[in-house]
Structure formats: structure tokens, C-alpha cells
Design a protein around this motif. Structure first.
Motif, PDB file in Angstrom:
ATOM      1  N   ARG A   1       1.378  -1.406  -0.298  1.00 58.31           N
ATOM      2  CA  ARG A   1      -0.161   0.354  -0.017  1.00 58.31           C
ATOM      3  C   ARG A   1       0.871   1.095   0.111  1.00 58.31           C
ATOM      4  O   ARG A   1       1.507   1.435   0.889  1.00 58.31           O
ATOM      5  CB  ARG A   1      -0.873  -0.154   1.550  1.00 58.31           C
ATOM      6  CG  ARG A   1      -2.333  -0.826   1.141  1.00 58.31           C
ATOM      7  CD  ARG A   1      -3.514  -0.817   2.223  1.00 58.31           C
ATOM      8  NE  ARG A   1      -4.338  -1.629   1.190  1.00 58.31           N
ATOM      9  CZ  ARG A   1      -5.324  -1.606   2.457  1.00 58.31           C
ATOM     10  NH1 ARG A   1      -5.468  -0.722   3.810  1.00 58.31           N
ATOM     11  NH2 ARG A   1      -6.837  -2.340   2.202  1.00 58.31           N
ATOM     12  N   VAL A   2       0.388   2.099  -1.171  1.00 55.04           N
ATOM     13  CA  VAL A   2       0.986   3.290  -0.713  1.00 55.04           C
ATOM     14  C   VAL A   2       0.575   5.109  -0.365  1.00 55.04           C
ATOM     15  O   VAL A   2      -0.821   4.821  -1.073  1.00 55.04           O
ATOM     16  CB  VAL A   2       1.926   3.954  -2.437  1.00 55.04           C
ATOM     17  CG1 VAL A   2       2.514   5.533  -2.836  1.00 55.04           C
ATOM     18  CG2 VAL A   2       2.711   2.008  -2.754  1.00 55.04           C
ATOM     19  N   TYR A   3       0.832   5.194   0.721  1.00 56.94           N
ATOM     20  CA  TYR A   3       0.159   6.669   1.259  1.00 56.94           C
ATOM     21  C   TYR A   3       0.877   8.017   0.633  1.00 56.94           C
ATOM     22  O   TYR A   3       2.104   7.748   0.847  1.00 56.94           O
ATOM     23  CB  TYR A   3      -0.170   6.537   2.576  1.00 56.94           C
ATOM     24  CG  TYR A   3      -0.573   5.217   3.091  1.00 56.94           C
ATOM     25  CD1 TYR A   3      -2.101   5.239   3.405  1.00 56.94           C
ATOM     26  CD2 TYR A   3       0.069   4.073   3.193  1.00 56.94           C
ATOM     27  CE1 TYR A   3      -2.424   4.282   3.725  1.00 56.94           C
ATOM     28  CE2 TYR A   3      -0.629   2.803   4.101  1.00 56.94           C
ATOM     29  CZ  TYR A   3      -1.940   2.859   4.335  1.00 56.94           C
ATOM     30  OH  TYR A   3      -3.043   1.933   4.222  1.00 56.94           O
ATOM     31  N   VAL A   4      -0.322   9.222   0.571  1.00 55.82           N
ATOM     32  CA  VAL A   4       0.092   9.755  -0.010  1.00 55.82           C
ATOM     33  C   VAL A   4      -0.257  11.346   1.312  1.00 55.82           C
ATOM     34  O   VAL A   4      -1.251  11.046   0.869  1.00 55.82           O
ATOM     35  CB  VAL A   4       0.523  10.219  -1.377  1.00 55.82           C
ATOM     36  CG1 VAL A   4       0.720  12.103  -1.336  1.00 55.82           C
ATOM     37  CG2 VAL A   4       1.302   9.346  -2.205  1.00 55.82           C
ATOM     38  N   GLU A   5       0.093  11.727   2.191  1.00 57.16           N
ATOM     39  CA  GLU A   5      -0.444  12.490   2.510  1.00 57.16           C
ATOM     40  C   GLU A   5      -1.157  12.162   3.314  1.00 57.16           C
ATOM     41  O   GLU A   5      -2.589  12.763   3.633  1.00 57.16           O
ATOM     42  CB  GLU A   5      -0.888  13.608   2.125  1.00 57.16           C
ATOM     43  CG  GLU A   5      -0.216  14.550   1.300  1.00 57.16           C
ATOM     44  CD  GLU A   5       1.073  15.392   2.261  1.00 57.16           C
ATOM     45  OE1 GLU A   5       0.711  16.227   3.674  1.00 57.16           O
ATOM     46  OE2 GLU A   5       1.843  16.672   1.282  1.00 57.16           O
TER      47      GLU A   5
END
Length: 265
Positions: free
Chosen positions: A91-95
């Protein structure tokens, strides 16, 4: 390489499992590579790494650190492989927002990212089974259910968030055995944090986990809850760092460490 699941994943060596995941197989890893330690992954920019390390130190039950890689490094003593490609799903989280779930993260990787390997409760599941304690989600072929609780972790710098727990149904007459077996693995969450009523953790419905899949309780089962290595992801969602890369819940890194390395005498 074929991305079909193997017939007997428990008997695979870690390098064999990682090769399958690198080849595109996406599957939860409970029951894989018996005897070999599995780990949660969280990678954050270097400027946030101290806060993550301190958060883990202050909350060791859900966040037991097995290793921390140098900035930009993708392998280390516990892994003769690549943290960018060798898990079944990421999983990739941005802000703090989930922007992608993906089978590899090479395009997201940066030279300033620091990877944390966090202990996983899958590590003690073979010991539970050997001790006669059923592991229901493995029996049912499901991802372990995980829940965000109303208990707060101790914050650290910019990192704050709730405790996340995994749940395993245990026959009432085997709960004491489950507690004593898992207590011998403090580096992979150790003993349960709660036994019984989920409402005591602020969990309204066991059939609606926040991560993973619901698991059926058999007659006489009691829900038992352990600290979960998805807790750092919950902190990421609350604290909103610029970038964070993590495993998809239940889709773990199979390391080259042995479960016995983390077993207390």
C-alpha cells in the motif's frame, strides 16, 4: 514465472515464496513458510524515521521492531531479497491517503526512504497449531481480521494513532494455552492484549474488520486479540506524512530469520 499459488505453501523456503511474489502472486501469507519469520513493512522518508522509531519504542506490543534498513537500502541481514518487490502486495500512502495498492513499489521508491521491519503475529501461528490451538483463519483460507480500536497509542513527534489488533477465535478451554504460547514471542507481539468482549476495545462488529476478512467463530470459541503491526499504518493515516509505503495487511514479508530466533527459553 507462474503466479499460481503453490499446493503446499507451508513447506516453501523464504526465497521460493519471495520469487513467487516477485513474479506476481498476490495472496495473504498466513500459513506460508513454516518456521520462517514474517514481518510487517513500513518505509518513510528519512526525516520521519526517528519519529517512527520512537513511536515503535513507545508502543512495543503492536510495533516490535525486528530491523531498520539504512536510507535507500532494500535488503539487509533478515532479507536476501528486495523490500520493493518481494512482498505479495503493498500500500502506498501520500499525505496519509491510500493512493495505490500494488504488487511492487519500485516506481515509488526513493533513496531517502527508511524501511522498518516490524514483527508479525503470523510468526507464532505454527506454535499455536503445534500446541493444539486452532488457527481459524488459516483453516478457513481467509486473511486474518484486523480492527482499529478505541485505545490510543503513545504518540511520538509527528506520529500518533490508535492501536490496531488482530483477532483469532480460540476455544475457551484453550485460551490459557494461547496466552502462554504467544507470550514466549514478545518480538512478534507476544501475549494477547485482550480476551473476550470486543466492545471493550471499541469494536462494534467482528464481521466488519477494518482490514483483512471476517472469520467464523466455532461453538465455544472466544475472540482473542493481539497487537497488530498494521498499527503504524493507522498512524500514517492519522499523521499524514508526505509518503509512506507499507505491506497490504496480511500480505507479509517472509524473511530469512527463523521463528526460533524470537522464542524465549
Amino acid at each position: 514465472m507462474s503466479a499460481r499459488p503453490p499446493e503446499h505453501p507451508a513447506g516453501l523456503a523464504p526465497r521460493e515464496a519471495r520469487a513467487l511474489f516477485r513474479g506476481g502472486l498476490v495472496t495473504p501469507t498466513a500459513g506460508w513458510c513454516t518456521g520462517w519469520t514474517q514481518a510487517n513493512l513500513l518505509a518513510v522518508p528519512r526525516e520521519l524515521a526517528y519519529d517512527v522509531l520512537l513511536f515503535a519504542q513507545r508502543n512495543p506490543t503492536p510495533c516490535p521492531i525486528l530491523d531498520v534498513l539504512d536510507p535507500g537500502e532494500v535488503s539487509g541481514p533478515l532479507l536476501d531479497g528486495d523490500v520493493r518487490t518481494d512482498l505479495p502486495a503493498y500500500r502506498v500512502y501520500v499525505e496519509g491517503e491510500l493512493v495505490e495498492e500494488t504488487p511492487e513499489v519500485t516506481r515509488w521508491w526513493r533513496p531517502d526512504l527508511v524501511a522498518f521491519l516490524v514483527g508479525c503475529s503470523f510468526t507464532f501461528e505454527a506454535a499455536l497449531a503445534e500446541g493444539g490451538v486452532p488457527v481459524r483463519h488459516v483453516e478457513q483460507g481467509r486473511n486474518v481480521p484486523m480492527y482499529v480500536t478505541d485505545r490510543r497509542c503513545r504518540s511520538a513527534g509527528s506520529m500518533s494513532g490508535p492501536l490496531v489488533v488482530s483477532m483469532r477465535p480460540v476455544p475457551a478451554d484453550r485460551v490459557a494455552d494461547a496466552v502462554s504460547i504467544t507470550a514466549r514471542y514478545p518480538a512478534v507481539h507476544g501475549a494477547p492484549v485482550h480476551v473476550g468482549d470486543p466492545a471493550a476495545l471499541g469494536i462494534a462488529d467482528l464481521d466488519r474488520p477494518d482490514f483483512g476478512e471476517p472469520v467464523r467463530l466455532s461453538d465455544g470459541d472466544v475472540p482473542v486479540f493481539w497487537g497488530c503491526g498494521v498499527t503504524p499504518q493507522a498512524a500514517v493515516m492519522e499523521s499524514r506524512p508526505t509518503l509512506a509505503i507499507a505491506h497490504a495487511p496480511g500480505h507479509m514479508l517472509v524473511t530469512d530469520a527463523r521463528d526460533a530466533d524470537y522464542l524465549l527459553p
